[in-house]
Design an enzyme around this catalytic site. Structure first.
Site, PDB file in Angstrom:
ATOM      1  CB  SER A  11      -0.939   0.011   1.211  1.00 40.76           C
ATOM      2  OG  SER A  11      -0.201  -0.142   2.410  1.00 40.76           O
ATOM      3  N   GLY A  57      -1.722  -4.430   1.065  1.00 38.42           N
ATOM      4  CA  GLY A  57      -1.833  -5.627   1.884  1.00 38.42           C
ATOM      5  C   GLY A  57      -0.864  -6.731   1.528  1.00 38.42           C
ATOM      6  CG  ASN A  65       1.044  -5.355   4.508  1.00 43.41           C
ATOM      7  OD1 ASN A  65       0.258  -4.744   5.229  1.00 43.41           O
ATOM      8  ND2 ASN A  65       1.321  -4.950   3.279  1.00 43.41           N
ATOM      9  CG  ASP A  86      -3.250   4.657   8.435  1.00 47.99           C
ATOM     10  OD1 ASP A  86      -2.336   5.503   8.371  1.00 47.99           O
ATOM     11  OD2 ASP A  86      -3.583   3.940   7.473  1.00 47.99           O
ATOM     12  CG  HIS A 124      -1.208   3.677   4.624  1.00 45.01           C
ATOM     13  ND1 HIS A 124      -1.953   3.119   5.635  1.00 45.01           N
ATOM     14  CD2 HIS A 124      -0.770   2.664   3.841  1.00 45.01           C
ATOM     15  CE1 HIS A 124      -1.975   1.806   5.475  1.00 45.01           C
ATOM     16  NE2 HIS A 124      -1.262   1.504   4.391  1.00 45.01           N
TER      17      HIS A 124
END
Length: 202
Positions: free
Chosen positions: A28, A65, A94, A175, A178
């Site tokens: 991502s 992901g 991830n 979050d 990102h």
């Protein structure tokens, strides 16, 4: 960094007759998470490289992901289909978020690099760091995977662009993982400089 069920493979070309083809194999952080794909740094990179006199074609094979294992399963088809000159491996975040063993991550990265070389492409490995969710010992072991792998396989290690982005709160999504769309031009310029410094581009 949740895995999406589908993705749009983005191919951006500037002066294709005279440019190198670079495949970005990422997650991502390179897939344009929660933004139009045209705003993601790989989409902006061709124009930046052209302005610096180093035209490239960019294939964005990143999926939100994805783990190193996912990348390993997808890379053969991407190499066959696009025959890139360079593969930038931006994977592992991830894996770290899921607490995967560092030796497993290193093994997957090693296979990605060897597979890239077997296709006569140049591998580049990006350093990845993770939040200390699993404690300092795991975080340190995870981060060490990248320079260790790069040294063992004699691969160029690209600095983690998020290190310079995360210190600017306005460039990070809520979050805390990102970068926002506003950060993408800086990342594109950062990556352009790295590519120019480490590759013999026409």
């Amino acid at each position: 960094m949740f895995r999406l069920l589908s993705f749009a493979l983005l191919i951006l070309t500037v002066n294709p007759a005279f440019s190198s083809t670079i495949l970005v194999l990422g997650d991502s952080l390179s897939a344009g998470y929660q933004m139009p794909i045209e705003k993601a740094w790989p989409s902006l990179l061709p124009k930046v490289m052209e302005e610096k006199g180093k035209p490239v074609s960019i294939i964005n094979g990143s999926i939100s992901g994805d783990t190193t294992g996912n990348g390993l399963s997808r890379l053969p088809q991407l190499l066959k289909q696009h025959q890139p000159n360079v593969v930038l491996i931006e994977l592992g975040a991830n894996d770290g978020l899921r607490g995967f063993p560092p030796n497993l991550i290193q093994d997957n990265l090693t296979q990605l690099i060897e597979m890239t070389r077997a296709s006569n492409a140049i591998p580049l490995l990006m350093q990845i760091h993770v939040l200390p969710n699993y404690g300092k010992r795991y975080t340190k072991a995870f981060s060490a995977v990248y320079p260790t792998t790069a040294k063992q396989l004699n691969v160029t290690l690209i600095p983690f662009f998020l290190e310079d982005v995360i210190v600017k709160p306005e460039w990070m999504m809520p979050d805390g993982l990102h970068p926002t769309a506003d950060a993408q031009p800086w990342i594109a310029n950062f990556m352009a400089e790295q590519l120019i410094n480490h590759l013999q581009l026409p």
